[in-house]
Design a protein around this motif. Structure first.
Motif, PDB file in Angstrom:
ATOM      1  N   LEU A  31      -3.159  -0.762  -3.121  1.00 12.75           N
ATOM      2  CA  LEU A  31      -2.068  -1.184  -2.229  1.00 12.75           C
ATOM      3  C   LEU A  31      -1.492  -2.546  -2.626  1.00 12.75           C
ATOM      4  O   LEU A  31      -0.829  -3.190  -1.821  1.00 12.75           O
ATOM      5  CB  LEU A  31      -2.578  -1.249  -0.786  1.00 12.75           C
ATOM      6  CG  LEU A  31      -3.135   0.063  -0.230  1.00 12.75           C
ATOM      7  CD1 LEU A  31      -3.628  -0.129   1.187  1.00 12.75           C
ATOM      8  CD2 LEU A  31      -2.093   1.163  -0.262  1.00 12.75           C
ATOM      9  N   ARG A  32      -1.717  -2.955  -3.864  1.00 15.48           N
ATOM     10  CA  ARG A  32      -1.371  -4.307  -4.299  1.00 15.48           C
ATOM     11  C   ARG A  32       0.075  -4.675  -3.956  1.00 15.48           C
ATOM     12  O   ARG A  32       0.337  -5.679  -3.337  1.00 15.48           O
ATOM     13  CB  ARG A  32      -1.611  -4.412  -5.800  1.00 15.48           C
ATOM     14  CG  ARG A  32      -1.736  -5.817  -6.287  1.00 15.48           C
ATOM     15  CD  ARG A  32      -2.303  -5.855  -7.670  1.00 15.48           C
ATOM     16  NE  ARG A  32      -2.022  -4.631  -8.414  1.00 15.48           N
ATOM     17  CZ  ARG A  32      -2.424  -4.411  -9.647  1.00 15.48           C
ATOM     18  NH1 ARG A  32      -3.126  -5.315 -10.271  1.00 15.48           N
ATOM     19  NH2 ARG A  32      -2.149  -3.290 -10.272  1.00 15.48           N
ATOM     20  N   GLU A  33       0.987  -3.831  -4.323  1.00 20.60           N
ATOM     21  CA  GLU A  33       2.398  -4.147  -4.127  1.00 20.60           C
ATOM     22  C   GLU A  33       3.017  -3.323  -3.007  1.00 20.60           C
ATOM     23  O   GLU A  33       3.976  -3.741  -2.380  1.00 20.60           O
ATOM     24  CB  GLU A  33       3.182  -3.853  -5.433  1.00 20.60           C
ATOM     25  CG  GLU A  33       2.705  -4.627  -6.651  1.00 20.60           C
ATOM     26  CD  GLU A  33       3.051  -6.101  -6.569  1.00 20.60           C
ATOM     27  OE1 GLU A  33       4.091  -6.428  -5.983  1.00 20.60           O
ATOM     28  OE2 GLU A  33       2.250  -6.919  -7.067  1.00 20.60           O
ATOM     29  N   ALA A  34       2.458  -2.154  -2.813  1.00 19.73           N
ATOM     30  CA  ALA A  34       3.158  -1.152  -2.005  1.00 19.73           C
ATOM     31  C   ALA A  34       3.319  -1.535  -0.537  1.00 19.73           C
ATOM     32  O   ALA A  34       4.411  -1.444   0.037  1.00 19.73           O
ATOM     33  CB  ALA A  34       2.430   0.182  -2.121  1.00 19.73           C
ATOM     34  N   LEU A  35       2.249  -1.983   0.108  1.00 21.96           N
ATOM     35  CA  LEU A  35       2.258  -2.174   1.564  1.00 21.96           C
ATOM     36  C   LEU A  35       1.447  -3.403   1.936  1.00 21.96           C
ATOM     37  O   LEU A  35       0.512  -3.777   1.230  1.00 21.96           O
ATOM     38  CB  LEU A  35       1.598  -0.966   2.247  1.00 21.96           C
ATOM     39  CG  LEU A  35       2.211   0.418   2.032  1.00 21.96           C
ATOM     40  CD1 LEU A  35       1.181   1.494   2.319  1.00 21.96           C
ATOM     41  CD2 LEU A  35       3.409   0.599   2.942  1.00 21.96           C
ATOM     42  N   SER A  36       1.808  -4.015   3.079  1.00 21.18           N
ATOM     43  CA  SER A  36       0.907  -5.041   3.614  1.00 21.18           C
ATOM     44  C   SER A  36      -0.182  -4.304   4.407  1.00 21.18           C
ATOM     45  O   SER A  36       0.091  -3.283   5.040  1.00 21.18           O
ATOM     46  CB  SER A  36       1.665  -6.000   4.520  1.00 21.18           C
ATOM     47  OG  SER A  36       2.211  -5.324   5.621  1.00 21.18           O
ATOM     48  N   TRP A  37      -1.388  -4.788   4.348  1.00 18.08           N
ATOM     49  CA  TRP A  37      -2.491  -4.009   4.910  1.00 18.08           C
ATOM     50  C   TRP A  37      -3.601  -4.885   5.464  1.00 18.08           C
ATOM     51  O   TRP A  37      -3.698  -6.071   5.164  1.00 18.08           O
ATOM     52  CB  TRP A  37      -3.084  -3.076   3.852  1.00 18.08           C
ATOM     53  CG  TRP A  37      -3.534  -3.774   2.598  1.00 18.08           C
ATOM     54  CD1 TRP A  37      -2.761  -4.069   1.512  1.00 18.08           C
ATOM     55  CD2 TRP A  37      -4.834  -4.303   2.301  1.00 18.08           C
ATOM     56  NE1 TRP A  37      -3.481  -4.730   0.555  1.00 18.08           N
ATOM     57  CE2 TRP A  37      -4.773  -4.889   1.013  1.00 18.08           C
ATOM     58  CE3 TRP A  37      -6.042  -4.337   2.988  1.00 18.08           C
ATOM     59  CZ2 TRP A  37      -5.870  -5.496   0.408  1.00 18.08           C
ATOM     60  CZ3 TRP A  37      -7.140  -4.931   2.385  1.00 18.08           C
ATOM     61  CH2 TRP A  37      -7.052  -5.507   1.107  1.00 18.08           C
TER      62      TRP A  37
END
Lengths: 318, 335
Positions: A31-37
């Motif tokens: 999820l590095r770039e895709a979404l805040s988590w």
């Protein structure tokens, strides 16, 4: 936490000390770039060092959060504890044994954005033993689909994404985590879809499942069926059962009359059929009374102002 | 932790008050069974707290019939001793007395002491010390003595063996009634019926850390105890209740379904045999077995139906209750 993350990933873990670090690394990588988590690790009363390892990870990265339960409550309650702490717009659940792949999370969230309330993953190439895991799972999924009426092909796959509002009106207990789609459909009219996800063989730790759960799953299925079909009018179910029982009682009376008028009944004959008729009639009365108790319970629930249907939508969105 | 201590369920969660001054304790004395002179009880059991420099209060919870017993406390209260007497308006039982007394206690540690001496006076301070210093949530006394009656020992072993079978394993003397605990336990666990007796079992089940600690039994408690059959029956019913609470509170259909399936399958098997015999030409109208088979099926259906109603109740209540305890405070920002 000040900013609401896009996704809260809830992962119940029990005795997974070897898997926690790789799991967190895998989530970071996926999820590095895709979404805040945020990743919520729910320690379900581990006996090994799972809690300490998770605590250390949490201290290093504020996106990793530890929720430690006081004892082992089971996966459903652990998930519920995670849901209660989740801040994300979307909540994703997955197993802590790395058999699910976090790289599938963006896919699930994307699908959710198409207007669904729940996206369930199904394992495309399941990496489990054939006879002890795949075959029972296939049978169980068929039965679950047949009884609940919700066409999910892989209820055992933990990788699922939920719209947060859906979960806010739902409380998991017992071992209901397997039936969240059925519960969501029953109690909230959720829109549900599926996507294929990756599945890896377990490389570390031990499986917590066994064949002993068949009876438990069957009991839970009956419960789900009850909740799904009769949660608003339990009297309907019990009245139908009572009618069947009364019918059998009537047959008992008929058999008694036939015995009396056709044969020369012995003492035993004159006792058995009327006795059977009485038993069925008493069962009918009992079931009717039980149905009335159920109605009373539902009414009390409503009087207290609790919602029966937690998920409602309005269109167009104001 | 001393050698005399048995950990029944150990979790973290020490909330030691820190500092050198001992934490204050509220001692609840429910005045029910075989009450002793209450003034003597207070003087005897408060001595150790005084010696340890521990602030304390005694709360005597009394039903209407025990008002005269409390009169012996009046001079002590008049002289400024930390005693409070809580009189309830009707006979409510020990659980309700404890519950009512707990609601007026303000100290963070609460101890329970029966109204007659079951342990030597020093025991209470030992238990309180364990809660305060050793990170234990509940410390319960296990009475030991050389002169314990064989009948008492047999009764005790039998009771705890049954309790173990019912899922409350690991305990040796839940009935001692002498305990010290954090107040949060009484806030989290509802006390009703006769379940005060099983408080350590229920607390361990909820994830609190519970230990049993050996203390010397008081000579007055060593005499042979023989009860009427009604008491033994009540204990058995209590055990059944604890069994259900420990295992099936959130899944009633598992219990009733199991019992119901057993009855229904047994009845179904009998009816199947009779059906086969009838097909073979043998009459069944005069067979009491037909009645038995039907009865068992009916019982099975009744049990399963009860379980289904139970599931509806649990489902509806689950929507507004939290069914777990956290081991420690949530990280910052958690709800």
């Amino acid at each position: 936490m000040t900013n609401q993350p896009d996704v809260s990933i809830v992962v119940p873990v029990m005795n997974e000390e070897a898997n926690v670090v790789p799991l967190v690394d895998a989530v970071r990588e996926a999820l590095r770039e895709a979404l805040s988590w945020e990743l919520i690790l729910v320690d379900d009363g581990s006996q090994d060092r799972t809690r300490e390892v998770a605590d250390a990870l949490s201290a290093k990265d504020p996106r990793v959060r530890l929720v430690a339960l006081a004892r082992n409550y089971g996966q459903s309650t652990a998930m519920q504890a995670g849901f209660d702490c989740a801040h994300g717009k979307v909540v994703v659940t997955m197993d802590g044994d790395l058999q699910n792949d976090p790289r599938d999370i963006p896919l699930l969230v994307e699908k959710l954005d198409e207007g669904f309330d729940l996206v369930a993953g199904f394992r495309i190439q399941r990496q489990d033993r054939f006879f002890t895991r795949k075959v029972p799972s296939w049978v169980a999924n068929r039965i679950i689909r047949w009884i609940t009426g919700v066409a999910i092909r892989d209820n055992g796959c933990s990788l699922k994404a939920y719209r947060r509002e859906l979960l806010s009106g739902m409380r998991l207990y017992s071992e209901m985590h397997r039936f969240i789609p059925a519960l969501a459909a029953a109690t909230a009219g959720a829109r549900i879809t599926e996507v294929g996800v990756r599945h890896h063989a377990r490389t570390r730790g031990e499986s917590k499942y066994g064949l002993s759960r068949i009876f438990r799953v069957l009991a839970d299925l009956m419960s789900i069926k009850m909740i799904r079909s009769f949660r608003v009018r339990p009297l309907v179910l019990f009245a139908v059962l009572a009618a069947g029982s009364a019918l059998l009682g009537t047959l008992g009376v008929a058999a008694s009359l036939v015995a009396i008028f056709t044969f020369q009944p012995t003492d035993a004959t004159s006792m058995v059929f009327p006795g059977i008729a009485l038993l069925w009639f008493s069962l009918a009365v009992f079931l009717l009374m039980l149905g009335l108790v159920g109605e009373g319970v539902i009414r009390q629930h409503r009087v207290r102002g609790l919602k029966i249907l937690p998920l409602t939508r309005m269109r167009p969105v104001p | 932790m001393t050698d005399r201590t048995t950990a029944v369920s150990v979790t973290a969660g020490s909330t030691s008050t820190g500092g050198d001054s001992p934490a204050a304790v509220s001692v609840i004395v429910p005045v029910t069974e075989r009450p002793h002179d209450l003034a003597w009880l207070y003087r005897t059991f408060s001595e150790e707290f005084v010696a340890a420099g521990r602030p304390f209060e005694f709360v005597f919870a009394i039903e209407p019939w025990g008002r005269t017993l409390a009169e012996s406390l009046d001079p002590l209260m008049a002289s400024g001793e930390p005693i409070r007497v809580l009189e309830v308006g009707q006979t409510v039982g020990e659980s309700a007395l404890l519950d009512a007394a707990a609601s007026v206690c303000t100290n963070s540690i609460v101890a329970m002491l029966p109204a007659y001496p079951r342990v030597q006076p020093g025991a209470l301070e030992e238990l309180v010390e364990m809660v305060e210093r050793e990170g234990v949530d509940l410390a319960s006394a296990v009475r030991v003595s050389e002169g314990v009656s064989p009948l008492n020992r047999i009764q005790n072993r039998l009771f705890h063996m049954l309790l173990h079978r019912m899922g409350g394993g690991g305990f040796r003397d839940v009935a001692s009634g002498v305990r010290a605990m954090r107040r949060s336990i009484l806030e989290d666990l509802p006390l009703y019926g006769d379940f005060f007796r099983f408080l350590p079992v229920l607390a361990a089940r909820e994830g609190f850390s519970v230990v049993e600690h050996e203390v010397e039994q008081h000579p007055e408690d060593q005499r042979t105890r023989v009860y009427g059959p009604g008491i033994y029956l009540r204990r058995l019913i209590d055990l059944l209740g604890v069994f259900f609470i420990l295992r099936f509170t959130h899944k009633p259909l598992r219990f009733f379904g199991l019992v119901g399936s057993f009855f229904a399958l047994a009845g179904g098997a009998i009816l199947a045999v009779l059906f086969v015999q009838r097909m073979g030409g043998r009459g069944i109208a005069d067979r009491p077995l037909l009645l038995l088979g039907t009865l068992l099926v009916v019982l099975g259906v009744q049990a399963i139906a009860m379980g289904l109603i139970g599931e509806i109740i649990v489902h509806l209540n689950a929507s507004h209750s939290r069914t777990y305890r956290l081991r420690e405070d949530l990280p910052a920002g958690a709800e």
